[in-house]
Design an enzyme around this catalytic site. Sequence first.
Site, PDB file in Angstrom:
ATOM      1  N   TYR A  47       7.893  -8.217  18.493  1.00 28.54           N
ATOM      2  CA  TYR A  47       9.304  -7.931  18.206  1.00 28.54           C
ATOM      3  C   TYR A  47      10.141  -8.675  19.237  1.00 28.54           C
ATOM      4  O   TYR A  47       9.780  -9.749  19.687  1.00 28.54           O
ATOM      5  CB  TYR A  47       9.536  -6.414  18.196  1.00 28.54           C
ATOM      6  CG  TYR A  47      10.831  -6.017  17.517  1.00 28.54           C
ATOM      7  CD1 TYR A  47      11.159  -6.480  16.236  1.00 28.54           C
ATOM      8  CD2 TYR A  47      11.742  -5.198  18.166  1.00 28.54           C
ATOM      9  CE1 TYR A  47      12.347  -6.136  15.632  1.00 28.54           C
ATOM     10  CE2 TYR A  47      12.934  -4.836  17.571  1.00 28.54           C
ATOM     11  CZ  TYR A  47      13.235  -5.319  16.308  1.00 28.54           C
ATOM     12  OH  TYR A  47      14.416  -4.978  15.712  1.00 28.54           O
ATOM     13  N   LYS A 102      -2.216   1.560  -8.209  1.00 19.10           N
ATOM     14  CA  LYS A 102      -2.363   0.118  -8.393  1.00 19.10           C
ATOM     15  C   LYS A 102      -2.411  -0.578  -7.028  1.00 19.10           C
ATOM     16  O   LYS A 102      -3.240  -1.469  -6.792  1.00 19.10           O
ATOM     17  CB  LYS A 102      -1.171  -0.397  -9.192  1.00 19.10           C
ATOM     18  CG  LYS A 102      -1.407  -1.686  -9.909  1.00 19.10           C
ATOM     19  CD  LYS A 102      -2.101  -1.412 -11.228  1.00 19.10           C
ATOM     20  CE  LYS A 102      -2.159  -2.637 -12.079  1.00 19.10           C
ATOM     21  NZ  LYS A 102      -2.608  -2.343 -13.441  1.00 19.10           N
ATOM     22  N   GLU A 144       4.684  -3.628 -14.139  1.00 24.48           N
ATOM     23  CA  GLU A 144       3.795  -2.555 -14.596  1.00 24.48           C
ATOM     24  C   GLU A 144       4.553  -1.526 -15.420  1.00 24.48           C
ATOM     25  O   GLU A 144       5.678  -1.143 -15.081  1.00 24.48           O
ATOM     26  CB  GLU A 144       3.174  -1.867 -13.368  1.00 24.48           C
ATOM     27  CG  GLU A 144       2.029  -0.949 -13.669  1.00 24.48           C
ATOM     28  CD  GLU A 144       0.755  -1.703 -13.952  1.00 24.48           C
ATOM     29  OE1 GLU A 144      -0.149  -1.102 -14.567  1.00 24.48           O
ATOM     30  OE2 GLU A 144       0.632  -2.875 -13.567  1.00 24.48           O
ATOM     31  N   ALA A 205       2.414  -4.148 -25.714  1.00 23.58           N
ATOM     32  CA  ALA A 205       2.252  -5.205 -24.715  1.00 23.58           C
ATOM     33  C   ALA A 205       0.809  -5.697 -24.629  1.00 23.58           C
ATOM     34  O   ALA A 205       0.553  -6.894 -24.536  1.00 23.58           O
ATOM     35  CB  ALA A 205       2.722  -4.696 -23.353  1.00 23.58           C
ATOM     36  N   ALA A 206      -0.158  -4.772 -24.665  1.00 26.70           N
ATOM     37  CA  ALA A 206      -1.558  -5.164 -24.479  1.00 26.70           C
ATOM     38  C   ALA A 206      -2.048  -6.041 -25.619  1.00 26.70           C
ATOM     39  O   ALA A 206      -2.611  -7.117 -25.398  1.00 26.70           O
ATOM     40  CB  ALA A 206      -2.436  -3.922 -24.345  1.00 26.70           C
ATOM     41  N   ASN A 337      -8.130  -3.211 -16.591  1.00 24.67           N
ATOM     42  CA  ASN A 337      -7.610  -4.397 -15.925  1.00 24.67           C
ATOM     43  C   ASN A 337      -7.865  -4.400 -14.416  1.00 24.67           C
ATOM     44  O   ASN A 337      -7.654  -5.412 -13.759  1.00 24.67           O
ATOM     45  CB  ASN A 337      -6.124  -4.608 -16.224  1.00 24.67           C
ATOM     46  CG  ASN A 337      -5.334  -3.325 -16.223  1.00 24.67           C
ATOM     47  OD1 ASN A 337      -5.778  -2.300 -15.714  1.00 24.67           O
ATOM     48  ND2 ASN A 337      -4.158  -3.360 -16.815  1.00 24.67           N
TER      49      ASN A 337
END
Length: 449
Positions: A47, A102, A144, A205-206, A337
Amino acid sequence: MTTREELLAKAARPAQEALRLHPYYRGKIQVLPKCAIRGLADFAVWYTPGVAAPCKAIQARPELVWEHTNKGNLIAVISDGTRVLGLGDIGPHAGLPVMEGKALLFKYLGGVDAVALCLATKDPDEFVRAVELLEPSFGAINLEDIAQPKCFRILDTLRGRLGIPVWHDDQQGTAVVVLAGLLNALEVVGKDLRTARIALIGTGAANVANYRLLGAAGVPAGNIVACDSGGILYPGRGDIEVQSEAFADKWRICLESNAAGATGGIEQALAGADVCLAFSRPDSDTIRPEWVRAMAPDAVVFACANPVPEIWPWDAAAAGARVVATGRGDFPNQVNNSLAFPAIFRGVLDVRARSISDGMAVAAAEELAACARERGIRADSILPTMDEWAVYPRVATAVGLQAQREGLAHLSLDRDALMARATQLIRTARESTEALMRDGLIPAPPAEG
């Protein structure tokens, strides 16, 4: 023999454990230092006053941000909570456990640092602007759980505006694993991807992404029959044509697919099909056993709605399906996925790619399929599992090499260098977690009761 009631009880257990353990840990991710801190004097380096030197270096040469900061290994997982899992529009607060999960998988499986960000807007323009403003801090963006059709517009807009990769995992990540699993499932049953008749059940979407990636892999559009809640897609679907601007991808499927001109619903779409790729509503009665019986011999059924598949796998198998997959980790053949996105982002970041192309996605799918074939595939094991950690460096390497072939990479690294880097970063992430658990800094889960 396991009874149906016992199978259903097993299927309910992960949700029960999640409700018990999420409040115990209060989330799944945290931030830890990555630099050495030997004493108080080190803060003058990390810093002020020392940090001013790298700031000025980056100001003079902006590309040094990739060397002096964590930007090159940091991504954002961003959602508006409008289509979370199979739960629908539950909002950004309720979607946060998924985004944290995720981020956990990105780190543990890919060595990628990820920040979960849920935005308090449903407006696609506001969403796009928010992500644009975040670009300086991140090396890539993972979108997502965004409802269609705006998910397509958001992805396309951001890919056109940002200088870093933007990926919608519900579309592209799912399609990679589906393609990998399908390559091996068809190998098991002795059929060819380019001649198989494929039914897409659901065109969210998939499956829109599945349609596109199947085309990139050489599947003729005419061999595909897609079906949404209104029935089979074909040029006579006036309800889609009148919304063709908003649902451009669905209208394109109407015009390109279904060479035989089939009409009707799910039953008619599945009749005689070699493959069922279902990504629709989480209801085990969506696909009936008698419809599976009417598919071609040695049928392949991917019932991937979460948390409940469109047909329970044991019912699909009893109806004659030879290979059955779901999106759940507690059944064989999980099409998830999570097998793809940690490695794909690892490969993208390691070569500092500008975007993620369909060619890179196909390369990931082919490598993922090859990993499973090398250790042996069978009807109940067509894909690697998430505990086969050596798969992730291999897929990352395949993606990084393909990005370089396509001229999408800022860095040039050979196969050995990419494999060594990915392996080291992924191993470090796993071993750090294990060390924290051994030392009790991550406490063991409490016993039930």
